[in-house]
Structure formats: C-alpha cells, structure tokens
Design a protein around this motif. Sequence first.
Motif, PDB file in Angstrom:
ATOM      1  N   PHE A 245     -19.728  26.580   7.870  1.00 46.55           N
ATOM      2  CA  PHE A 245     -20.497  27.411   8.799  1.00 46.55           C
ATOM      3  C   PHE A 245     -19.641  28.060   9.881  1.00 46.55           C
ATOM      4  N   SER A 246     -18.330  27.798   9.830  1.00 48.60           N
ATOM      5  CA  SER A 246     -17.490  28.335  10.890  1.00 48.60           C
ATOM      6  C   SER A 246     -16.066  28.505  10.392  1.00 48.60           C
ATOM      7  N   GLU A 247     -15.374  29.472  10.988  1.00 42.95           N
ATOM      8  CA  GLU A 247     -13.971  29.692  10.681  1.00 42.95           C
ATOM      9  C   GLU A 247     -13.063  28.911  11.622  1.00 42.95           C
TER      10      GLU A 247
ATOM     11  N   PRO B 226       0.820  -1.212   0.000  1.00 42.29           N
ATOM     12  CA  PRO B 226       0.000   0.000   0.000  1.00 42.29           C
ATOM     13  C   PRO B 226       0.856   1.266   0.000  1.00 42.29           C
ATOM     14  N   SER B 227       0.335   2.288  -0.632  1.00 45.47           N
ATOM     15  CA  SER B 227       0.998   3.596  -0.611  1.00 45.47           C
ATOM     16  C   SER B 227       0.194   4.525   0.291  1.00 45.47           C
ATOM     17  N   LEU B 228       0.889   5.304   1.075  1.00 43.27           N
ATOM     18  CA  LEU B 228       0.259   6.204   2.039  1.00 43.27           C
ATOM     19  C   LEU B 228       0.765   7.610   1.772  1.00 43.27           C
ATOM     20  N   THR B 229      -0.166   8.522   1.518  1.00 47.91           N
ATOM     21  CA  THR B 229       0.220   9.907   1.215  1.00 47.91           C
ATOM     22  C   THR B 229      -0.569  10.864   2.094  1.00 47.91           C
ATOM     23  N   LEU B 230       0.064  11.963   2.436  1.00 49.50           N
ATOM     24  CA  LEU B 230      -0.576  13.032   3.207  1.00 49.50           C
ATOM     25  C   LEU B 230      -0.767  14.222   2.288  1.00 49.50           C
ATOM     26  N   ASN B 231      -2.034  14.650   2.133  1.00 45.54           N
ATOM     27  CA  ASN B 231      -2.357  15.787   1.273  1.00 45.54           C
ATOM     28  C   ASN B 231      -2.921  16.933   2.117  1.00 45.54           C
ATOM     29  N   ALA B 232      -2.549  18.122   1.785  1.00 51.22           N
ATOM     30  CA  ALA B 232      -3.069  19.306   2.468  1.00 51.22           C
ATOM     31  C   ALA B 232      -3.191  20.437   1.454  1.00 51.22           C
ATOM     32  N   ASP B 233      -4.216  21.264   1.613  1.00 55.68           N
ATOM     33  CA  ASP B 233      -4.372  22.394   0.701  1.00 55.68           C
ATOM     34  C   ASP B 233      -4.990  23.579   1.445  1.00 55.68           C
ATOM     35  N   TYR B 234      -4.681  24.747   0.950  1.00 55.42           N
ATOM     36  CA  TYR B 234      -5.240  25.989   1.489  1.00 55.42           C
ATOM     37  C   TYR B 234      -5.446  26.930   0.309  1.00 55.42           C
ATOM     38  N   GLN B 235      -6.643  27.547   0.255  1.00 56.67           N
ATOM     39  CA  GLN B 235      -6.947  28.470  -0.842  1.00 56.67           C
ATOM     40  C   GLN B 235      -7.533  29.763  -0.288  1.00 56.67           C
ATOM     41  N   ARG B 236      -7.109  30.880  -0.860  1.00 58.57           N
ATOM     42  CA  ARG B 236      -7.669  32.204  -0.545  1.00 58.57           C
ATOM     43  C   ARG B 236      -8.669  32.560  -1.635  1.00 58.57           C
TER      44      ARG B 236
ATOM     45  N   GLU C 269     -20.265  33.358  -0.782  1.00 60.45           N
ATOM     46  CA  GLU C 269     -21.690  33.670  -0.751  1.00 60.45           C
ATOM     47  C   GLU C 269     -22.371  32.926   0.387  1.00 60.45           C
ATOM     48  N   VAL C 270     -23.502  33.503   0.821  1.00 59.06           N
ATOM     49  CA  VAL C 270     -24.309  32.895   1.877  1.00 59.06           C
ATOM     50  C   VAL C 270     -25.701  32.675   1.318  1.00 59.06           C
ATOM     51  N   VAL C 271     -26.211  31.488   1.464  1.00 58.12           N
ATOM     52  CA  VAL C 271     -27.519  31.126   0.910  1.00 58.12           C
ATOM     53  C   VAL C 271     -28.568  31.192   2.003  1.00 58.12           C
ATOM     54  N   ASP C 272     -29.526  32.140   1.869  1.00 57.44           N
ATOM     55  CA  ASP C 272     -30.676  32.260   2.786  1.00 57.44           C
ATOM     56  C   ASP C 272     -30.250  32.237   4.247  1.00 57.44           C
ATOM     57  N   GLY C 273     -29.146  32.890   4.524  1.00 56.51           N
ATOM     58  CA  GLY C 273     -28.723  33.003   5.919  1.00 56.51           C
ATOM     59  C   GLY C 273     -27.984  31.806   6.458  1.00 56.51           C
ATOM     60  N   PHE C 274     -27.813  30.794   5.593  1.00 57.91           N
ATOM     61  CA  PHE C 274     -27.066  29.621   6.040  1.00 57.91           C
ATOM     62  C   PHE C 274     -25.592  29.792   5.691  1.00 57.91           C
ATOM     63  N   GLY C 275     -24.760  29.377   6.607  1.00 58.39           N
ATOM     64  CA  GLY C 275     -23.337  29.480   6.386  1.00 58.39           C
ATOM     65  C   GLY C 275     -22.800  30.832   6.751  1.00 58.39           C
ATOM     66  N   VAL C 276     -21.495  30.903   6.651  1.00 61.24           N
ATOM     67  CA  VAL C 276     -20.794  32.129   7.013  1.00 61.24           C
ATOM     68  C   VAL C 276     -19.939  32.537   5.832  1.00 61.24           C
ATOM     69  N   ALA C 277     -20.045  33.779   5.441  1.00 60.81           N
ATOM     70  CA  ALA C 277     -19.205  34.258   4.346  1.00 60.81           C
ATOM     71  C   ALA C 277     -17.744  34.063   4.701  1.00 60.81           C
ATOM     72  N   SER C 278     -16.982  33.452   3.783  1.00 66.18           N
ATOM     73  CA  SER C 278     -15.584  33.135   4.064  1.00 66.18           C
ATOM     74  C   SER C 278     -14.736  33.398   2.834  1.00 66.18           C
ATOM     75  N   ASP C 279     -13.534  33.877   3.075  1.00 63.51           N
ATOM     76  CA  ASP C 279     -12.636  34.155   1.965  1.00 63.51           C
ATOM     77  C   ASP C 279     -11.491  33.148   1.878  1.00 63.51           C
ATOM     78  N   ASN C 280     -11.614  31.994   2.534  1.00 64.74           N
ATOM     79  CA  ASN C 280     -10.575  30.970   2.469  1.00 64.74           C
ATOM     80  C   ASN C 280     -11.191  29.594   2.682  1.00 64.74           C
ATOM     81  N   THR C 281     -10.456  28.601   2.251  1.00 61.32           N
ATOM     82  CA  THR C 281     -10.858  27.207   2.463  1.00 61.32           C
ATOM     83  C   THR C 281      -9.608  26.365   2.627  1.00 61.32           C
ATOM     84  N   TRP C 282      -9.718  25.264   3.323  1.00 59.92           N
ATOM     85  CA  TRP C 282      -8.565  24.393   3.556  1.00 59.92           C
ATOM     86  C   TRP C 282      -9.038  22.960   3.774  1.00 59.92           C
ATOM     87  N   GLY C 283      -8.098  22.034   3.672  1.00 66.08           N
ATOM     88  CA  GLY C 283      -8.390  20.630   3.916  1.00 66.08           C
ATOM     89  C   GLY C 283      -7.114  19.847   4.121  1.00 66.08           C
TER      90      GLY C 283
END
Length: 462
Positions: free
Chosen positions: A319-321, A84-94, A101-115
């Motif tokens: 929904f959260s930072e 088996p091969s095992l890899t660690l992936n990480a990303d961050y985007q601005r 965008e926020v849909v009908d009050g759900f979620g929080v407007a955010s200018d970044n994402t990560w994983g």
Amino acid sequence: MNSIEIDKSIRFLAKVKMLGLSMLASAFTLSFGQDELPSELPDTFDLNTALSFALYNNFNIRRAIEQIEEQEGIIVEVKARTRPSLTLNADYQRLDEGLSEVVDGFGVASDNTWGISLNLRQALYQGGGIKAALKAQDLTRQSVRLFLESTIMDAMLEVTTRYYGTLLARDQIEVEEQNIELLEETLEDAQNKLKAGFVSDFEVLRAEVLLANAKPALIRRRSAFRVANDQLRRSIGYGNYRRDSNNLEKVPELLGELKYELVAYDLANCLDLALSNRSELERLRLIEEARDAGLEIARSDYRPSVDLIGSYGKRKSNFSESFDDGPEGWTVGVVATWDIFDGAARKGRVRQARSQLEQSRIERDSLRLAIEVEVRQAMSEFQEAEELVNAAAKAVEQAEEALRLADSRYEAGAVNQLDVFEARYALTESRTNRLEANYRHIVAVANLKRAMGEDKTVLDSN
C-alpha cells in the motif's frame, strides 16, 4: 628466528618427544625452523644434529604435519553441521506494468518489490549422521597423528642409515690412504735397494705399477663419500646452503665411529613388541572404527531429518512506496524431511561403506602378517651381521699378523716383494670388510628396532 617462530618451535617440541634424543633442545635445533634454513654448513656434524635437523626439515615429516592440519580443518567443517547457520537474504525486483494492479481501490500501483531477511537454521536431528561423522573424523585425526609418528620413525631410520653410510665412505677413504702409504713405502724401499744393488729395476717398476693401480680405488672412495654426503643432505631436508666458493664444496667434519656394540635380541620377544608397539597397526584399528562410523553415516540416510528454522525480515508494503511503511517481523518453525525413495542410492552407499569396513579389517590382518615378516627378516639380517662382524674382526687380526711376518721375512730375504704386497692387499681388504661389517651391524640393529617400534615418537594428544 623471530619470537613467533621460536614459540612455534617450542610448542612443537612439547608435542614431539623422541625417546633418547635429548639433542632436540639443543641450540642448533632452535636456530633453524622450517622457513629459515642455515646459510652454510656447520664445521662439525654428528648424528644427533642430523636427527634434530631432519625432525624440522625432512619433507616427509613436514607433509605429514600438514596432513594433520588438513584433518583439523575437516573436523571444523563437520562440527559446523551441529551449529546454527545464519544467512542474510535480500532481493529487489522491477515489475512490468502489466503485472502491477490495484484491486477495488486497495493498494497502490507499483512497478517494484523488495525484501530483506535474516534467516536461522539449526539441525535438530539428522538420523544420527552428524554424531557418526564427528566420531569418524575424530578417529581419523588420531590415525593421522599415528601416521606422523610412523613417518618420523621412518625418517629417523633413513637419516641414521645415511649418516653411518657417510661414516663408512669416510673410513674407507682412510683405509685406501693407508694402503697407498704402505705402497709408497714399498716403492721407496725398492728404490733404496736398487741404489744399493740388492734388487733389479724390475722390482722398482713393479712397485710403481702397484702404487698406480691402488690410486683409482682411492678416487672412487672419495667420490662415494661426496655422494653419501649429498644423500644425507637430502634425507635431513637441507636445501639452502650457499653457493659461494668457500661453501659450495664444503664438507663438515663428521663425528662418530663405526663401532660394534654387542646387543642381544630374542625373536619371540621382538614379535610381541612389534605387535604391541607399531603405530601402523593402531592406525589401522582407528581407521576400521572410523569406517564403522562411516557405515552408520550411510544408514542415517534412511531416517528423517528435522531442522529448526527462524527468520526476521522486512518487505515492501503493498500500500505504500515508503521503506518505513514496509511490514517487518519474525517467523519460526520446524521442517522435517524424509526421503521415501531415491532409486536405491542409499542402498548403494550402505553397500560401499560395508565393503570399506571389511577392506580395513583385511588390511589390518595383512599388515599384522607383514610386520611379523619384517621382524623375522630384520632378525635374520641382524644375526648375519653379528656373524660377519666376528668373522671380519678375526680376519683383520690374521691379516695384520701375516703382514708382520711378510715384512720380517722380506727384510731377511726369505720372500720377494710380491709376497709383501699380497699381505698388504689382504690387510686392506680385511679392514674394508670389517668397516662394512660394522656398518651392516649398526644398520641391522636400527632396522630391527624400527621393526619392533622401539624409540617410538610420542605425540601430545591435545
């Protein structure tokens, strides 16, 4: 040599057992490794010492050993495909504001994402290609070991030939020195007879000319001996001798003689032994099997591949930072791939593999014929050497008797000085011919043994 190098030497000696070469366990061999060459030449040098040193330091042998190491690395690489091969992936985007965008009050407007995720992939089925690749590389590893075996035998033959060539050059110097001693005695005798009034100045002058003409031959023999020593140094891989005045031109005392030993060989038996012993034939057989496995590898491209995949990860919440609010968990699944059409690339690879397999069969048949021719040629040279040895020995006996008669008749005044010189020259030439005949016989026997695959190196399969 430190303890680590000694351990390496011992392990190598456990893998390489040269039949009839007990000198491998000698102190000389254990004293020098590949990274620690002697600082000066030994005072005495014999064939066993030369063979032992070459086993560790001959450049062709060292290259062949590294090729085994290279092949071991390739096998590790191929085996990795079964694990088996095992890899660690990480990303961050601005993100630009226009993408937040926020849909009908759900979620929080955010200018970044990560994983972040830890991913696992295990090959379950590759059309039989992995199994065939492992088989091919294992066969290749065995063939590389056989290549090392044949390389060692070639190196041992070269060292043996060079060593006896050096002995020949040494003994030829002795023959020329004996000839000069005889000519000096002739000159002294002529001078004494001139004083007694029995001969003229011409006899003395002729003796001086004969002596002067004999000295260039001795000079050439000494030069040939120096060259032969350097060629022997190259064959055994000796390249680190000191450059000080005491060692730069040092020539060790060579032990051994150019002795003729009566041996007998039968052509039919030699051919049978060669075809059963020669590692080159076995090596090509293994290569043929490896290429057959290579054909299976090419055919595996026609079959599907199946992989098991799985991952565990965490990503930014919509929904959260906060990092702690990000969702996390695992996924598992199976991925199957089947190439339907690739422009006939697979067909081309199969065609290449099939041709390579057929080429290996042709090469094996060609080598079989070449070995038979090599044995026949070696046998012919051996028979020629046998006849030359017998003829040269008889010629020396006749020349010695002719000189004895010429000396006695010269003392009696029945022949002149020129007749004595001719007898002495004939003796020198016959002795030189005997040395060369003995040398050719020794080399012919060594070549015939090599052609038959005798004294084969045995390598540990572990």
